[in-house]
Write a protein that holds these residues in place. Structure first.
Motif, mmCIF file in Angstrom:
data_model
loop_
_atom_site.group_PDB
_atom_site.id
_atom_site.type_symbol
_atom_site.label_atom_id
_atom_site.label_comp_id
_atom_site.label_asym_id
_atom_site.label_seq_id
_atom_site.Cartn_x
_atom_site.Cartn_y
_atom_site.Cartn_z
ATOM 1 N N ARG A 296 4.536 -5.670 6.184
ATOM 2 C CA ARG A 296 5.152 -6.600 5.447
ATOM 3 C C ARG A 296 6.096 -6.152 4.359
ATOM 4 N NH1 ARG A 296 1.198 -12.143 5.716
ATOM 5 N NH2 ARG A 296 2.813 -12.850 4.340
ATOM 6 N N TRP A 297 5.489 -5.208 3.773
ATOM 7 C CA TRP A 297 6.080 -4.694 2.404
ATOM 8 C C TRP A 297 6.852 -3.676 2.776
ATOM 9 C CZ3 TRP A 297 2.583 -8.598 1.377
ATOM 10 C CH2 TRP A 297 2.715 -9.324 0.240
ATOM 11 N N GLY A 298 6.835 -3.089 3.760
ATOM 12 C CA GLY A 298 7.625 -2.139 4.311
ATOM 13 C C GLY A 298 6.924 -0.680 4.128
ATOM 14 N N LYS A 299 5.500 -0.559 4.143
ATOM 15 C CA LYS A 299 5.207 0.662 3.680
ATOM 16 C C LYS A 299 4.460 1.319 5.005
ATOM 17 C CE LYS A 299 5.494 0.184 -0.544
ATOM 18 N NZ LYS A 299 6.335 1.230 -1.574
ATOM 19 N N ALA A 300 3.640 2.330 4.922
ATOM 20 C CA ALA A 300 3.022 3.010 6.076
ATOM 21 C C ALA A 300 1.967 2.113 6.418
ATOM 22 C CB ALA A 300 2.808 4.581 5.660
ATOM 23 N N PRO A 301 1.490 2.044 7.860
ATOM 24 C CA PRO A 301 0.208 1.074 8.109
ATOM 25 C C PRO A 301 -1.016 1.716 7.276
ATOM 26 C CG PRO A 301 1.477 2.133 10.028
ATOM 27 C CD PRO A 301 2.085 2.653 8.884
ATOM 28 N N ASP A 302 -1.293 2.816 6.871
ATOM 29 C CA ASP A 302 -2.336 3.207 6.121
ATOM 30 C C ASP A 302 -2.226 2.993 4.471
ATOM 31 O OD1 ASP A 302 -0.726 5.259 6.160
ATOM 32 O OD2 ASP A 302 -2.513 6.766 6.252
ATOM 33 N N TYR A 303 -1.301 2.361 4.113
ATOM 34 C CA TYR A 303 -0.706 2.437 2.611
ATOM 35 C C TYR A 303 -1.907 1.933 1.854
ATOM 36 C CZ TYR A 303 1.467 1.145 -1.557
ATOM 37 O OH TYR A 303 1.568 1.063 -2.942
ATOM 38 N N VAL A 304 -2.508 0.631 2.313
ATOM 39 C CA VAL A 304 -3.386 0.133 1.275
ATOM 40 C C VAL A 304 -4.796 0.977 1.435
ATOM 41 C CG1 VAL A 304 -4.903 -2.026 1.178
ATOM 42 C CG2 VAL A 304 -2.481 -2.206 1.953
ATOM 43 N N ARG A 305 -5.388 1.514 2.563
ATOM 44 C CA ARG A 305 -6.261 2.101 2.372
ATOM 45 C C ARG A 305 -6.309 3.480 1.660
ATOM 46 N NH1 ARG A 305 -10.839 2.112 5.723
ATOM 47 N NH2 ARG A 305 -9.590 0.445 7.119
ATOM 48 N N GLN A 306 -4.930 4.105 1.651
ATOM 49 C CA GLN A 306 -4.686 5.390 0.969
ATOM 50 C C GLN A 306 -4.597 5.175 -0.531
ATOM 51 O OE1 GLN A 306 -0.886 7.294 2.056
ATOM 52 N NE2 GLN A 306 -1.782 7.840 3.861
ATOM 53 N N VAL A 307 -3.869 3.820 -0.988
ATOM 54 C CA VAL A 307 -4.250 3.437 -2.617
ATOM 55 C C VAL A 307 -5.508 3.106 -2.969
ATOM 56 C CG1 VAL A 307 -3.429 1.762 -4.243
ATOM 57 C CG2 VAL A 307 -1.708 2.637 -2.516
ATOM 58 N N LEU A 308 -6.293 2.470 -2.053
ATOM 59 C CA LEU A 308 -7.656 1.947 -2.543
ATOM 60 C C LEU A 308 -8.693 3.322 -2.701
ATOM 61 C CD1 LEU A 308 -9.562 -0.448 -2.879
ATOM 62 C CD2 LEU A 308 -10.181 -0.325 -0.661
ATOM 63 N N ARG A 309 -8.342 4.316 -1.847
ATOM 64 C CA ARG A 309 -9.330 5.596 -1.670
ATOM 65 C C ARG A 309 -8.902 6.315 -3.049
ATOM 66 N NH1 ARG A 309 -7.745 8.204 2.756
ATOM 67 N NH2 ARG A 309 -9.065 6.857 4.015
ATOM 68 N N SER A 310 -7.629 6.302 -3.371
ATOM 69 C CA SER A 310 -7.021 7.172 -4.592
ATOM 70 C C SER A 310 -7.173 6.456 -5.879
ATOM 71 C CB SER A 310 -5.864 7.771 -4.414
ATOM 72 O OG SER A 310 -4.745 6.568 -4.417
ATOM 73 N N ASN A 311 -7.068 5.150 -5.946
ATOM 74 C CA ASN A 311 -7.051 4.595 -7.073
ATOM 75 C C ASN A 311 -7.388 3.182 -6.900
ATOM 76 O OD1 ASN A 311 -6.679 3.624 -9.814
ATOM 77 N ND2 ASN A 311 -4.476 4.462 -10.014
ATOM 78 N N PRO A 312 -8.414 2.657 -6.974
ATOM 79 C CA PRO A 312 -9.001 1.441 -6.538
ATOM 80 C C PRO A 312 -8.847 0.408 -7.564
ATOM 81 C CG PRO A 312 -10.910 3.012 -6.909
ATOM 82 C CD PRO A 312 -9.907 3.728 -6.908
#
Length: 68
Positions: A21-37
């Motif tokens: 919905r935000w035009g990002k890669a499907p694993d975007y949230v997981r990557q951001v959460l892993r790198s900088n929660p």
């Protein structure tokens, strides 16, 4: 009395749906959460089993813009 949470609310979505919905890669949230929660506001993202759930507020803070 406990607060009622409506799980049908469109403000609550799976991480994959939110990313699309935000035009990002499907694993975007997981990557951001892993790198900088700490980028997510408290209570805006949660892991239920293997499924990440995120709120609109969380996505807007992390991406810096509203839904596309």
């Amino acid at each position: 009395m406990a607060k009622h949470i409506n799980l049908n609310d469109p403000e609550i979505m799976t991480a994959k749906d939110a990313a699309l919905r935000w035009g990002k890669a499907p694993d975007y949230v997981r990557q951001v959460l892993r790198s900088n929660p700490d980028r997510f506001p408290e209570g805006s993202v949660r892991l239920f089993g293997r499924q990440l759930i995120v709120t609109r507020e969380g996505m807007e803070v992390v991406t810096g813009h509203g839904e596309k």
